[in-house]
Write a protein that holds these residues in place. Structure first.
Motif, PDB file in Angstrom:
ATOM      1  N   GLU A 165       0.817  -1.218   0.000  1.00 15.97           N
ATOM      2  CA  GLU A 165       0.000   0.000   0.000  1.00 15.97           C
ATOM      3  C   GLU A 165       0.851   1.268   0.000  1.00 15.97           C
ATOM      4  N   ILE A 166       2.180   1.127   0.102  1.00 17.34           N
ATOM      5  CA  ILE A 166       3.082   2.280   0.118  1.00 17.34           C
ATOM      6  C   ILE A 166       3.759   2.404  -1.242  1.00 17.34           C
ATOM      7  N   GLY A 167       3.700   3.604  -1.817  1.00 17.18           N
ATOM      8  CA  GLY A 167       4.376   3.848  -3.088  1.00 17.18           C
ATOM      9  C   GLY A 167       5.744   4.487  -2.849  1.00 17.18           C
ATOM     10  N   HIS A 168       6.658   4.246  -3.775  1.00 17.79           N
ATOM     11  CA  HIS A 168       7.994   4.814  -3.669  1.00 17.79           C
ATOM     12  C   HIS A 168       8.382   5.431  -5.005  1.00 17.79           C
ATOM     13  N   VAL A 169       8.981   6.621  -4.948  1.00 16.21           N
ATOM     14  CA  VAL A 169       9.504   7.283  -6.138  1.00 16.21           C
ATOM     15  C   VAL A 169      11.002   7.447  -5.933  1.00 16.21           C
ATOM     16  N   TYR A 170      11.778   6.833  -6.821  1.00 18.49           N
ATOM     17  CA  TYR A 170      13.237   6.855  -6.709  1.00 18.49           C
ATOM     18  C   TYR A 170      13.796   7.782  -7.789  1.00 18.49           C
ATOM     19  N   LEU A 171      14.373   8.904  -7.367  1.00 24.96           N
ATOM     20  CA  LEU A 171      14.990   9.821  -8.322  1.00 24.96           C
ATOM     21  C   LEU A 171      16.484   9.553  -8.386  1.00 24.96           C
ATOM     22  N   GLY A 172      17.070   9.707  -9.561  1.00 26.72           N
ATOM     23  CA  GLY A 172      18.507   9.503  -9.676  1.00 26.72           C
ATOM     24  C   GLY A 172      19.076  10.133 -10.916  1.00 26.72           C
ATOM     25  N   SER A 173      20.380  10.453 -10.847  1.00 26.47           N
ATOM     26  CA  SER A 173      21.062  11.078 -11.979  1.00 26.47           C
ATOM     27  C   SER A 173      22.218  10.242 -12.508  1.00 26.47           C
ATOM     28  N   LYS A 174      22.572   9.169 -11.825  1.00 32.08           N
ATOM     29  CA  LYS A 174      23.686   8.327 -12.255  1.00 32.08           C
ATOM     30  C   LYS A 174      23.136   7.050 -12.873  1.00 32.08           C
ATOM     31  N   ARG A 175      23.045   7.060 -14.191  1.00 34.89           N
ATOM     32  CA  ARG A 175      22.389   5.976 -14.905  1.00 34.89           C
ATOM     33  C   ARG A 175      23.024   4.624 -14.602  1.00 34.89           C
ATOM     34  N   HIS A 176      24.374   4.565 -14.616  1.00 28.59           N
ATOM     35  CA  HIS A 176      25.023   3.269 -14.477  1.00 28.59           C
ATOM     36  C   HIS A 176      24.727   2.630 -13.120  1.00 28.59           C
ATOM     37  N   VAL A 177      24.571   3.450 -12.074  1.00 32.94           N
ATOM     38  CA  VAL A 177      24.256   2.897 -10.755  1.00 32.94           C
ATOM     39  C   VAL A 177      22.789   2.482 -10.698  1.00 32.94           C
ATOM     40  N   LEU A 178      21.904   3.335 -11.194  1.00 33.50           N
ATOM     41  CA  LEU A 178      20.482   2.991 -11.185  1.00 33.50           C
ATOM     42  C   LEU A 178      20.198   1.744 -11.998  1.00 33.50           C
ATOM     43  N   GLU A 179      20.863   1.612 -13.139  1.00 34.15           N
ATOM     44  CA  GLU A 179      20.638   0.422 -13.954  1.00 34.15           C
ATOM     45  C   GLU A 179      21.085  -0.837 -13.231  1.00 34.15           C
ATOM     46  N   ARG A 180      22.162  -0.738 -12.490  1.00 37.68           N
ATOM     47  CA  ARG A 180      22.607  -1.905 -11.727  1.00 37.68           C
ATOM     48  C   ARG A 180      21.599  -2.242 -10.630  1.00 37.68           C
ATOM     49  N   ILE A 181      21.043  -1.218  -9.968  1.00 39.11           N
ATOM     50  CA  ILE A 181      20.104  -1.460  -8.877  1.00 39.11           C
ATOM     51  C   ILE A 181      18.798  -2.059  -9.384  1.00 39.11           C
ATOM     52  N   PHE A 182      18.272  -1.536 -10.502  1.00 42.55           N
ATOM     53  CA  PHE A 182      16.923  -1.906 -10.934  1.00 42.55           C
ATOM     54  C   PHE A 182      16.877  -2.853 -12.127  1.00 42.55           C
ATOM     55  N   ASN A 183      17.986  -3.032 -12.845  1.00 45.11           N
ATOM     56  CA  ASN A 183      17.951  -3.862 -14.051  1.00 45.11           C
ATOM     57  C   ASN A 183      18.814  -5.115 -13.975  1.00 45.11           C
ATOM     58  N   ASP A 184      19.531  -5.289 -12.881  1.00 44.72           N
ATOM     59  CA  ASP A 184      20.348  -6.488 -12.693  1.00 44.72           C
ATOM     60  C   ASP A 184      19.508  -7.527 -11.961  1.00 44.72           C
ATOM     61  N   LYS A 185      19.299  -8.670 -12.585  1.00 45.35           N
ATOM     62  CA  LYS A 185      18.412  -9.678 -11.993  1.00 45.35           C
ATOM     63  C   LYS A 185      18.959 -10.258 -10.690  1.00 45.35           C
ATOM     64  N   ASN A 186      20.205  -9.996 -10.382  1.00 47.49           N
ATOM     65  CA  ASN A 186      20.785 -10.460  -9.131  1.00 47.49           C
ATOM     66  C   ASN A 186      20.609  -9.457  -7.989  1.00 47.49           C
ATOM     67  N   GLU A 187      20.037  -8.294  -8.309  1.00 53.57           N
ATOM     68  CA  GLU A 187      19.816  -7.264  -7.300  1.00 53.57           C
ATOM     69  C   GLU A 187      18.389  -7.332  -6.766  1.00 53.57           C
ATOM     70  N   PRO A 188      18.174  -6.964  -5.486  1.00 50.56           N
ATOM     71  CA  PRO A 188      16.840  -7.106  -4.884  1.00 50.56           C
ATOM     72  C   PRO A 188      15.762  -6.220  -5.502  1.00 50.56           C
ATOM     73  N   PHE A 189      16.146  -5.068  -6.096  1.00 50.18           N
ATOM     74  CA  PHE A 189      15.152  -4.182  -6.696  1.00 50.18           C
ATOM     75  C   PHE A 189      14.885  -4.505  -8.179  1.00 50.18           C
ATOM     76  N   TRP A 190      15.389  -5.617  -8.661  1.00 46.72           N
ATOM     77  CA  TRP A 190      15.236  -5.971 -10.074  1.00 46.72           C
ATOM     78  C   TRP A 190      13.758  -5.947 -10.492  1.00 46.72           C
TER      79      TRP A 190
END
Length: 389
Positions: free
Chosen positions: A195-220
């Motif tokens: 029921e809680i929404g989260h908005v993640y802002l970021g300016s460093k693409r390479h770090v954000l891609e690792r956090i959200f697009n790497d299937k081994n990361e929890p935020f994948w």
């Protein structure tokens, strides 16, 4: 009243957040983000620095608040330690989510009573807000447990008040600098709070891609991904024209086209150059294309020391790639033809240089995916100052 009593001020702003009338047309993005907030949809919002991420989220948050959504804002960039991160969370939860009325200190003490490390609290004499601070515990796990409990609180408050809650984390990629395990901790908590929404802002693409697009990361694949690009000239032009018109000045179509051709719709750069153009033009007169060129020279002069320092600190491969991208943004920067045209080293060296420039947030991608320089006015400075050397 006379003009002296109400002097006309420059209608363009840059550097600070663009709020109210200074906020430029992002209506489609605002509407979409407000809908996501209302629906509790997690969102990753990426853009290079000075593209207006924070201004957009503030505008969307104001609308969401009017629709009964509780919105908290936490700037991770300013939290250089775990204790500072805990303090920022506490302030966000207390001031934005809990929204207390009377008995300020008592309410805060009750809210954070269950934390392993309880915060110290004091009222800021300047703005009378409550400030929080945490001291490191005897064990390193104490502050981690405290942060975990803090992350759980918005869900409890939302359930008690029967309200949607959204937490905004600005410059979220900095979380990995605090602790590489924090994404695991945060995701474990967030998965129990649908029921809680989260908005993640970021300016460093390479770090954000690792956090959200790497299937081994929890935020994948845990959030909708949105990239904020330049503002289309067709949307920016009416804004600039109106700002001139309402301050007893005007800008010719040719000058407006020249201005937007230089900035390519970059929000910060456009406001900065428009500010300089406006300053040049007397009241009751038009800005012409020549005024834009003069203003551009002034902007480049003011940025010279900053750009010169970036240039001096860059190794040779990065300098060569900067010159190439300034002259010719391209999709195929590794190709033999591109490297030959711009005297670039081999593909591996180009790749290393490109990664370094992206980490510095000097290089990135244009709206069509081409590699380019994203630092405002740096490409123009390079073409003028360095290409002829």
């Amino acid at each position: 009243m006379t003009r002296n009593e109400h002097p006309i001020v420059n209608p363009f702003t840059y550097g600070a957040l663009a709020l109210d009338d200074a906020f430029t047309n992002r209506e489609t993005e605002v509407r979409e983000l407000v809908a996501d907030m209302e629906n509790g949809q997690d969102v990753v919002l990426y853009a290079p620095r000075r593209y207006g991420k924070s201004s957009l989220v503030i505008r969307a948050s104001e609308r969401a608040l009017r629709r009964n959504v509780l919105v908290g804002y936490c700037d991770v960039m300013r939290t250089t330690t775990k204790e500072r991160f805990a303090a920022a969370l506490a302030r966000t939860i207390y001031a934005d989510i809990e929204s207390p009325g009377e008995q300020v200190v008592e309410r805060a003490a009750a809210l954070f009573r269950g934390l392993r490390i309880r915060p110290s609290m004091e009222i800021d004499p300047d703005d009378l807000t409550l400030r929080f601070s945490f001291q490191a515990g005897r064990r390193s796990a104490d502050i981690d447990d405290t942060i975990e409990r803090l992350l759980e609180l918005p869900g409890k408050i939302g359930a008690e008040r029967k309200r949607r809650v959204v937490i905004v984390f600005d410059e979220f990629q900095e979380i990995v600098g605090l602790d590489r395990n924090f994404p695991n901790l945060m995701r474990a908590v967030f998965q129990t709070q649908p029921e809680i929404g989260h908005v993640y802002l970021g300016s460093k693409r390479h770090v954000l891609e690792r956090i959200f697009n790497d299937k081994n990361e929890p935020f994948w694949r845990s959030a909708k991904q949105v990239e904020l690009g330049p503002i289309a000239p067709a949307k920016f032009a009416p804004f600039i024209r109106k700002r001139f018109d309402t301050t007893e000045k005007a800008i010719t179509p040719e000058a407006l086209e020249r201005l937007l051709g230089i900035t390519a719709g970059h929000p910060y750069a456009t406001q900065e150059l428009a500010y300089a153009v406006w300053q040049l033009v007397p009241l009751g007169h038009h800005a012409f294309a020549e005024d834009v060129d003069t203003a551009l020279g002034q902007v480049l002069h003011s940025e010279h020391n900053h750009f010169a320092r970036l240039w001096d600190e860059a190794p040779t491969a990065q300098r060569l790639l900067l010159l190439a991208l300034a002259e010719e943004p391209a999709h195929a920067v590794y190709s033999a033809g591109y490297r030959e045209r711009h005297d670039l080293p081999g593909p591996s060296s180009v790749g290393i240089a490109l990664q370094a420039l992206e980490r510095k947030e000097l290089a990135g991608r244009s709206s069509d995916g081409a590699r380019c320089i994203v630092e405002p006015f740096l490409a123009e400075w390079l073409r003028r100052e360095q290409r002829a050397v």
